[in-house]
Enzyme design. Structure first.
Site, PDB file in Angstrom:
ATOM      1  N   TRP A 114       1.074   5.701  -1.664  1.00  0.00           N
ATOM      2  CA  TRP A 114       0.747   6.670  -2.700  1.00  0.00           C
ATOM      3  C   TRP A 114       1.769   6.723  -3.826  1.00  0.00           C
ATOM      4  O   TRP A 114       1.530   7.369  -4.847  1.00  0.00           O
ATOM      5  CB  TRP A 114       0.577   8.048  -2.073  1.00  0.00           C
ATOM      6  CG  TRP A 114      -0.851   8.325  -1.741  1.00  0.00           C
ATOM      7  CD1 TRP A 114      -1.654   7.587  -0.919  1.00  0.00           C
ATOM      8  CD2 TRP A 114      -1.649   9.399  -2.249  1.00  0.00           C
ATOM      9  NE1 TRP A 114      -2.912   8.160  -0.873  1.00  0.00           N
ATOM     10  CE2 TRP A 114      -2.922   9.277  -1.669  1.00  0.00           C
ATOM     11  CE3 TRP A 114      -1.411  10.468  -3.107  1.00  0.00           C
ATOM     12  CZ2 TRP A 114      -3.962  10.172  -1.943  1.00  0.00           C
ATOM     13  CZ3 TRP A 114      -2.439  11.362  -3.369  1.00  0.00           C
ATOM     14  CH2 TRP A 114      -3.697  11.196  -2.788  1.00  0.00           C
TER      15      TRP A 114
ATOM     16  N   TYR B 112       0.825  -1.207   0.000  1.00  0.00           N
ATOM     17  CA  TYR B 112       0.000   0.000   0.000  1.00  0.00           C
ATOM     18  C   TYR B 112       0.862   1.262   0.000  1.00  0.00           C
ATOM     19  O   TYR B 112       1.907   1.306   0.637  1.00  0.00           O
ATOM     20  CB  TYR B 112      -0.907   0.039   1.237  1.00  0.00           C
ATOM     21  CG  TYR B 112      -1.740   1.286   1.260  1.00  0.00           C
ATOM     22  CD1 TYR B 112      -2.839   1.394   0.420  1.00  0.00           C
ATOM     23  CD2 TYR B 112      -1.397   2.374   2.049  1.00  0.00           C
ATOM     24  CE1 TYR B 112      -3.584   2.553   0.384  1.00  0.00           C
ATOM     25  CE2 TYR B 112      -2.140   3.537   2.025  1.00  0.00           C
ATOM     26  CZ  TYR B 112      -3.230   3.621   1.188  1.00  0.00           C
ATOM     27  OH  TYR B 112      -3.963   4.775   1.149  1.00  0.00           O
TER      28      TYR B 112
HETATM   29  N1  LIG Z   1      -1.882   8.281  12.501  1.00  0.00           N
HETATM   30  C1  LIG Z   1      -2.324   8.373  11.239  1.00  0.00           C
HETATM   31  N2  LIG Z   1      -1.789   7.572  10.290  1.00  0.00           N
HETATM   32  C2  LIG Z   1      -2.224   7.674   9.019  1.00  0.00           C
HETATM   33  C3  LIG Z   1      -3.225   8.594   8.648  1.00  0.00           C
HETATM   34  C4  LIG Z   1      -3.790   9.405   9.659  1.00  0.00           C
HETATM   35  O1  LIG Z   1      -4.702  10.211   9.419  1.00  0.00           O
HETATM   36  N3  LIG Z   1      -3.289   9.295  10.943  1.00  0.00           N
HETATM   37  N4  LIG Z   1      -3.619   8.696   7.327  1.00  0.00           N
HETATM   38  C5  LIG Z   1      -3.446   7.527   6.487  1.00  0.00           C
HETATM   39  C6  LIG Z   1      -3.655   7.783   5.060  1.00  0.00           C
HETATM   40  S1  LIG Z   1      -5.137   8.550   4.628  1.00  0.00           S
HETATM   41  C7  LIG Z   1      -2.792   7.376   4.089  1.00  0.00           C
HETATM   42  S2  LIG Z   1      -3.244   7.501   2.438  1.00  0.00           S
HETATM   43  C8  LIG Z   1      -1.493   6.762   4.428  1.00  0.00           C
HETATM   44  C9  LIG Z   1      -0.361   7.175   3.476  1.00  0.00           C
HETATM   45  O2  LIG Z   1       0.713   6.303   3.579  1.00  0.00           O
HETATM   46  P1  LIG Z   1       1.746   6.092   2.375  1.00  0.00           P
HETATM   47  O3  LIG Z   1       1.064   6.287   1.069  1.00  0.00           O
HETATM   48  O4  LIG Z   1       2.422   4.800   2.604  1.00  0.00           O
HETATM   49  O5  LIG Z   1       2.770   7.295   2.617  1.00  0.00           O
HETATM   50  P2  LIG Z   1       3.793   7.985   1.613  1.00  0.00           P
HETATM   51  O6  LIG Z   1       4.726   8.755   2.462  1.00  0.00           O
HETATM   52  O7  LIG Z   1       3.046   8.737   0.563  1.00  0.00           O
HETATM   53  O8  LIG Z   1       4.571   6.764   0.970  1.00  0.00           O
HETATM   54  C10 LIG Z   1       4.880   6.679  -0.377  1.00  0.00           C
HETATM   55  C11 LIG Z   1       6.307   6.162  -0.511  1.00  0.00           C
HETATM   56  O9  LIG Z   1       6.548   5.852  -1.883  1.00  0.00           O
HETATM   57  C12 LIG Z   1       7.861   6.258  -2.209  1.00  0.00           C
HETATM   58  N5  LIG Z   1       7.938   6.447  -3.670  1.00  0.00           N
HETATM   59  C13 LIG Z   1       7.548   7.530  -4.381  1.00  0.00           C
HETATM   60  N6  LIG Z   1       7.775   7.338  -5.695  1.00  0.00           N
HETATM   61  C14 LIG Z   1       8.304   6.107  -5.828  1.00  0.00           C
HETATM   62  C15 LIG Z   1       8.733   5.335  -6.953  1.00  0.00           C
HETATM   63  O10 LIG Z   1       8.660   5.755  -8.092  1.00  0.00           O
HETATM   64  N7  LIG Z   1       9.226   4.102  -6.708  1.00  0.00           N
HETATM   65  C16 LIG Z   1       9.325   3.593  -5.448  1.00  0.00           C
HETATM   66  N8  LIG Z   1       9.822   2.367  -5.313  1.00  0.00           N
HETATM   67  N9  LIG Z   1       8.921   4.300  -4.368  1.00  0.00           N
HETATM   68  C17 LIG Z   1       8.416   5.531  -4.552  1.00  0.00           C
HETATM   69  C18 LIG Z   1       8.060   7.533  -1.432  1.00  0.00           C
HETATM   70  O11 LIG Z   1       9.437   7.814  -1.291  1.00  0.00           O
HETATM   71  C19 LIG Z   1       7.354   7.186  -0.112  1.00  0.00           C
HETATM   72  O12 LIG Z   1       8.244   6.622   0.826  1.00  0.00           O
HETATM   73  O13 LIG Z   1      -1.151   7.093   5.782  1.00  0.00           O
HETATM   74  C20 LIG Z   1      -2.177   6.738   6.715  1.00  0.00           C
HETATM   75  N10 LIG Z   1      -1.668   6.851   8.065  1.00  0.00           N
HETATM   76  N1  LIG Z   2      -1.089  18.467   2.522  1.00  0.00           N
HETATM   77  C1  LIG Z   2      -1.582  17.225   2.493  1.00  0.00           C
HETATM   78  N2  LIG Z   2      -2.815  17.000   1.979  1.00  0.00           N
HETATM   79  C2  LIG Z   2      -3.333  15.748   1.978  1.00  0.00           C
HETATM   80  C3  LIG Z   2      -2.577  14.637   2.433  1.00  0.00           C
HETATM   81  C4  LIG Z   2      -1.271  14.902   2.972  1.00  0.00           C
HETATM   82  O1  LIG Z   2      -0.566  13.987   3.428  1.00  0.00           O
HETATM   83  N3  LIG Z   2      -0.818  16.197   2.977  1.00  0.00           N
HETATM   84  N4  LIG Z   2      -3.107  13.368   2.346  1.00  0.00           N
HETATM   85  C5  LIG Z   2      -4.216  13.157   1.426  1.00  0.00           C
HETATM   86  C6  LIG Z   2      -4.897  11.895   1.698  1.00  0.00           C
HETATM   87  S1  LIG Z   2      -4.176  10.444   1.189  1.00  0.00           S
HETATM   88  C7  LIG Z   2      -6.124  11.840   2.255  1.00  0.00           C
HETATM   89  S2  LIG Z   2      -6.912  10.348   2.465  1.00  0.00           S
HETATM   90  C8  LIG Z   2      -6.830  13.044   2.707  1.00  0.00           C
HETATM   91  C9  LIG Z   2      -7.372  12.844   4.103  1.00  0.00           C
HETATM   92  O2  LIG Z   2      -8.391  13.709   4.377  1.00  0.00           O
HETATM   93  P1  LIG Z   2      -8.894  13.807   5.886  1.00  0.00           P
HETATM   94  O3  LIG Z   2      -8.921  12.471   6.498  1.00  0.00           O
HETATM   95  O4  LIG Z   2     -10.151  14.546   5.896  1.00  0.00           O
HETATM   96  O5  LIG Z   2      -7.697  14.687   6.487  1.00  0.00           O
HETATM   97  P2  LIG Z   2      -7.105  14.914   7.940  1.00  0.00           P
HETATM   98  O6  LIG Z   2      -6.201  16.092   7.807  1.00  0.00           O
HETATM   99  O7  LIG Z   2      -6.534  13.683   8.489  1.00  0.00           O
HETATM  100  O8  LIG Z   2      -8.363  15.317   8.805  1.00  0.00           O
HETATM  101  C10 LIG Z   2      -9.129  16.479   8.514  1.00  0.00           C
HETATM  102  C11 LIG Z   2      -9.515  17.152   9.799  1.00  0.00           C
HETATM  103  O9  LIG Z   2     -10.453  16.384  10.524  1.00  0.00           O
HETATM  104  C12 LIG Z   2     -10.423  16.846  11.852  1.00  0.00           C
HETATM  105  N5  LIG Z   2     -10.856  15.791  12.759  1.00  0.00           N
HETATM  106  C13 LIG Z   2     -10.132  14.778  13.251  1.00  0.00           C
HETATM  107  N6  LIG Z   2     -10.905  13.995  14.050  1.00  0.00           N
HETATM  108  C14 LIG Z   2     -12.136  14.565  14.058  1.00  0.00           C
HETATM  109  C15 LIG Z   2     -13.369  14.223  14.690  1.00  0.00           C
HETATM  110  O10 LIG Z   2     -13.502  13.227  15.403  1.00  0.00           O
HETATM  111  N7  LIG Z   2     -14.420  15.033  14.434  1.00  0.00           N
HETATM  112  C16 LIG Z   2     -14.330  16.132  13.647  1.00  0.00           C
HETATM  113  N8  LIG Z   2     -15.435  16.844  13.455  1.00  0.00           N
HETATM  114  N9  LIG Z   2     -13.181  16.474  13.057  1.00  0.00           N
HETATM  115  C17 LIG Z   2     -12.104  15.690  13.241  1.00  0.00           C
HETATM  116  C18 LIG Z   2      -8.995  17.236  12.134  1.00  0.00           C
HETATM  117  O11 LIG Z   2      -8.987  18.483  12.820  1.00  0.00           O
HETATM  118  C19 LIG Z   2      -8.353  17.274  10.771  1.00  0.00           C
HETATM  119  O12 LIG Z   2      -7.592  18.436  10.518  1.00  0.00           O
HETATM  120  O13 LIG Z   2      -5.944  14.170   2.719  1.00  0.00           O
HETATM  121  C20 LIG Z   2      -5.220  14.294   1.499  1.00  0.00           C
HETATM  122  N10 LIG Z   2      -4.579  15.567   1.477  1.00  0.00           N
HETATM  123 MO   LIG Z   3      -5.265   8.703   2.302  1.00  0.00          MO
END
Ligand SMILES: Nc1nc2c(c(=O)[nH]1)N[C@H]1C(S)=C(S)[C@@H](COP(=O)(O)OP(=O)(O)OC[C@H]3O[C@@H](n4cnc5c(=O)[nH]c(N)nc54)[C@H](O)[C@@H]3O)O[C@H]1N2
Ligand SMILES: Nc1nc2c(c(=O)[nH]1)N[C@H]1C(S)=C(S)[C@@H](COP(=O)(O)OP(=O)(O)OC[C@H]3O[C@@H](n4cnc5c(=O)[nH]c(N)nc54)[C@H](O)[C@@H]3O)O[C@H]1N2
Ligand SMILES: [Mo]
Length: 761
Positions: free
Chosen positions: A110, A108
């Site tokens: 991005w 998994y």
């Molecule tokens: N506590 C907490 N944890 C969370 C979340 C949260 O809200 N709270 N949010 C979650 C969410 S929504 C998401 S989507 C995940 C994201 O988790 P990930 O998608 O696993 O995080 P990234 O840092 O985007 O990891 C992408 C990796 O791919 C590598 N990469 C980029 N390009 C290439 C390439 O061309 N080749 C190879 N081999 N590697 C490459 C980058 O260097 C990077 O290390 O995290 C989740 N984790």
């Molecule tokens: N800059 C930046 N943008 C991103 C990403 C990133 O890594 N960096 N990741 C992308 C990805 S993969 C995803 S999935 C999306 C995720 O999109 P979201 O999951 O919506 O993003 P978060 O920033 O984790 O959370 C949004 C807000 O929800 C609020 N929140 C947390 N818990 C609660 C709750 O219990 N109740 C309420 N009402 N609010 C709460 C927090 O204050 C937080 O700032 O973002 C995307 N956009």
């Molecule tokens: Mo995500």
């Protein structure tokens, strides 16, 4: 090389030129509100954190086939050919001894923008062609609960999140937007595949100027931008379902709910209402009840509920709400609240899950599906919901529930990870480390020395997008972008495609994996298939060379038609929703039939088991970071400038900071039963008292890497979060919220070494 060339990233399209070891990056000319995250690319490609050459863990070389603790940095560098021979032999061994069902290829993450060099597509194609398959993962960390719930109650997530209400509709038609979790601009900086223009700030500004009222329900005030001029309802995190129920209670008891809509378009309101009114459990879900749970004033809840009636109201929930224990409930209850208001399917009204969480949503759909690398056939049937990785590795043969099924965890010997960072995305990192200790071999391709790369046995250096040619596009972006190669590959790094082609050759699958094409030939081939599908709808695009020269071309867009919810509203009999009843399911017989204690037949209030109960405890909100995408390029300029003494900032409310005697820049230790990390205090008026905000993405940096539960000195919140599923229904990630304590860090401050590459023999 000094000419500007075109390129793209998940956080925006840009042009760039090379200036020595650095990139000079400018946002795409047509982008009205580009993201600062682009600046992380300035110093990335030649950063010492890059992986220079292929390496193998010494301990693994000596006795592979045996599970070991991988926390040390005992790597040895070997020539490419030798490492590829070793890896091909290991893949063959695992396949012959245990079959492809012993290989976890879920991988998994991005990865990066680009239709061809998409890391997971490359890996999956390789494993299918060379090994016959792999154990996969389903769903994602973003929307683990919503992806499983929404099809039962309304339709596919894409129909509720993506082809539904647009920013155009909000500008023109909406009266009130009630955003649970907000729509922070930091999040709409990002969309997978690339963004040609960031439109959200402008859209909220225009809507506000027309008189739209924005209500922000969130523990953080900056979850809506200034431009929205929002009223801030600062509830306790994890309690939205209680607030929504109480608002529904006000509507029901004051006769303000849209009975005709509920009758015609919804299934089972009459079975839900007795629960709402307290006839089932003796607890009426009245504002006074919700006030105790949410920390909000009961009169405020009443006023809010009444103020949504008779207007074009849009309810929005951020993905964050469902990335928590019982995450299905707020998604479902928001739909019920919106149904009671009767605005579903009207322009700018109803319910849009996820709007404002990513720049994919609220836009028109691209009128053609973009070409993707064909994946081949996976003969292995086993899969896991993506966030059950540690459970799987720790419990081979164990049973678990998922969406009405009882499934079995496979016995994994080899993990192959590319394009993702489990030490970023997964919860309870100490548990994850223990889980990886059960695996015989871990293979990682990475661009840089992320904590996951440090945790592998075989580490292969991958190119960054700026070191190769590709094509970028997204499902809701009107522009197809060329990603021109800007620099030569760093040191000995190679494209993932070329690595897999060499491995496939060693495993006798060269022809089926490559189909005889070079990377450049694949690009032309994929572009050709786009040309073909556009022709069938009467659209012409320039040929590949003209596109490449121009750097971008426009793609046709679909009309802003509201999708299946709009057509359902117009004709509920002729255009039913794809649910068992054909209606919005306020009550789901299907989900009820699964008999889960943690997700029943209608939305319900469940109290989270991991929220503060004692003095000294805080809710940690670990949301998405504003200065990077996840953990990507954490060493980039924009990300590093946001750190304090090299550590990730934890935001503390002014009130709590005063009480605890903390001020800006103080180093604190955040801790609970699972782990501990250091972070730097930032005092803020934008944080609700009782809440701490440590965003995700600081690279895990264990002070004593071989210890059982080392302190992360850099500020990764996932050493603290809990590794449990949302419920038996979806088993989604629950990383957003957890309970922690905070104390000033005394003693000698350990250095941050997250970006120093490991010593290699
Ligand atoms: N506590 C907490 N944890 C969370 C979340 C949260 O809200 N709270 N949010 C979650 C969410 S929504 C998401 S989507 C995940 C994201 O988790 P990930 O998608 O696993 O995080 P990234 O840092 O985007 O990891 C992408 C990796 O791919 C590598 N990469 C980029 N390009 C290439 C390439 O061309 N080749 C190879 N081999 N590697 C490459 C980058 O260097 C990077 O290390 O995290 C989740 N984790
Ligand atoms: N800059 C930046 N943008 C991103 C990403 C990133 O890594 N960096 N990741 C992308 C990805 S993969 C995803 S999935 C999306 C995720 O999109 P979201 O999951 O919506 O993003 P978060 O920033 O984790 O959370 C949004 C807000 O929800 C609020 N929140 C947390 N818990 C609660 C709750 O219990 N109740 C309420 N009402 N609010 C709460 C927090 O204050 C937080 O700032 O973002 C995307 N956009
Ligand atoms: Mo995500």
């Amino acid at each position: 090389m000094n000419d500007r060339r075109f390129h793209s990233s998940h956080w925006g399209a840009f042009t760039a030129s090379v200036d020595g070891d650095r990139l000079s990056v400018s946002p795409r000319a047509g982008d009205p509100d580009p993201s600062g995250i682009l600046r992380n690319l300035e110093n990335a490609a030649r950063n010492p954190a890059r992986i220079a050459r292929p390496v193998v863990r010494k301990g693994w070389l000596n006795k592979h086939g045996v599970a070991t603790r991988r926390s040390g940095n005992d790597f040895v560098s070997l020539p490419w050919d030798e490492v590829l021979d070793i890896l091909a032999a290991e893949l063959a061994r695992v396949k012959n001894e245990h079959g492809p069902q012993a290989v976890f290829g879920g991988s998994y993450g991005w990865a990066s923008a680009g239709r061809f060099h998409h890391a997971q597509s490359q890996l999956h194609r390789f494993l299918n062609h060379a090994l016959g398959g792999y154990v996969r993962s389903v769903n994602n960390y973003s929307a683990g609960a919503a992806l499983v719930l929404l099809p039962h109650i309304m339709g596919p997530m894409e129909a509720v999140a993506r082809r539904n209400v647009t920013w155009e509709q909000i500008e023109q038609h909406t009266d009130v937007v009630m955003a649970f979790g907000g729509m922070p601009l930091k999040n709409t900086a990002v969309a997978s595949g690339g963004i040609s223009a960031h439109i959200e700030r402008g859209a909220m500004d225009a809507a506000r100027k027309r008189g739209v009222r924005f209500i922000l329900v969130s523990p953080l005030k900056d979850d809506l931008p200034q431009e929205a001029g929002a009223e801030w309802v600062a509830l306790r995190p994890g309690t939205d379902t209680a607030l929504m129920l109480a608002m529904a209670y006000v509507l029901a008891t004051e006769g303000l709910h849209d009975k005709a809509f509920l009758e015609r378009y919804c299934e089972g309101y009459e079975k839900f209402e007795p629960y709402l009114l307290g006839q089932v459990d003796g607890v009426p879900k009245m504002p006074a009840w919700a006030s105790r749970i949410t920390g909000l004033n009961a009169e405020l809840i009443e006023t809010l509920a009444r103020s949504l009636v008779g207007r074009r109201t849009l309810i929005v929930t951020a993905q964050a709400l469902q990335r928590a224990e019982y995450g299905e409930q707020p998604v479902w209850m928001a739909a019920v609240l919106a149904a009671m208001l009767g605005q579903f399917g009207l322009p700018g009204g109803g319910y849009n899950y996820g709007l404002g969480s990513l720049a994919h949503y609220g836009r028109r759909q691209t009128g053609v599906s973009l070409p993707a690398l064909p994946q081949g056939t996976n003969a292995v049937r086993d899969f896991i919901p993506v966030a059950r990785i540690s459970d799987m590795l720790l419990n081979p043969g164990g049973k678990f529930s998922y969406d009405g099924q009882t499934l079995t965890y496979p016995n994994i010997r080899l993990v192959y990870w590319i394009g993702g960072n489990p030490f970023h995305h997964h919860q309870d990192l100490n548990r994850l480390r223990a889980a990886f200790d059960r695996v015989e071999t871990i293979v990682v391709h990475e661009t840089a020395w992320t904590p996951m790369a440090r945790h592998a046995d075989i580490v292969l250096p991958a190119t960054m997008t700026v070191e190769r040619n590709d094509i970028a596009g997204g499902p809701t972006d009107p522009v197809l972008l060329a990603m021109h190669k800007l620099m030569e590959p760093y040191e000995l790094s190679r494209d993932d495609y070329s690595i897999f082609a060499s491995l496939a050759e060693r495993l006798g699958a060269a022809q089926s994996f490559t189909e005889g094409r070079t990377a450049e030939e694949w690009l032309r081939h994929m572009y050709g298939s786009l040309e073909d599908s556009l022709k069938t709808t009467g659209h012409e695009i320039p040929d590949f060379d003209a596109f490449w020269e121009r750097g971008e071309i426009d793609l046709p867009q679909e009309p802003d038609d509201g999708g299946i919810l709009r057509s359902f509203r117009a004709d509920p009999v002729g255009s039913p929703l794809p649910t068992p009843s054909g209606k919005i399911e306020i009550y789901s017989d299907k989900i009820g039939s699964f008999g889960y204690a943690d997700c029943g037949a209608h939305p319900k209030w469940f109290e989270h088991s991991d929220l503060p109960r004692e003095t000294g405890e805080f809710v940690l909100v670990s949301n998405q970071p504003s200065r990077r995408l996840h953990s990507q390029l954490d060493f980039g300029n924009f990300s590093v400038e946001g750190k304090i003494h090299g550590r990730e900032p934890v935001r503390v409310s002014t009130e709590d900071a005063a009480r605890l005697g903390l001020s800006d820049g103080d180093i604190v230790r955040l801790y609970n039963d699972r782990g501990a990390c250091l972070a730097a205090v930032k005092v803020s008026d934008a944080v609700r008292p009782g809440v701490l905000n440590l965003s995700t993405g600081a690279w895990y940096d264990p002070y004593e890497p071989t210890g059982d539960a080392p302190v992360c000195v850099h500020g990764n919140p996932n050493v603290l979060t809990r590794d449990v599923g949302t419920s038996s229904l979806a088993q989604g990630c629950t990383g957003q919220l957890t309970t922690v304590r905070i104390e000033r860090f005394e003693g000698e401050l350990p250095p941050v070494r997250a970006f120093d590459p490991p010593a290699t023999a």
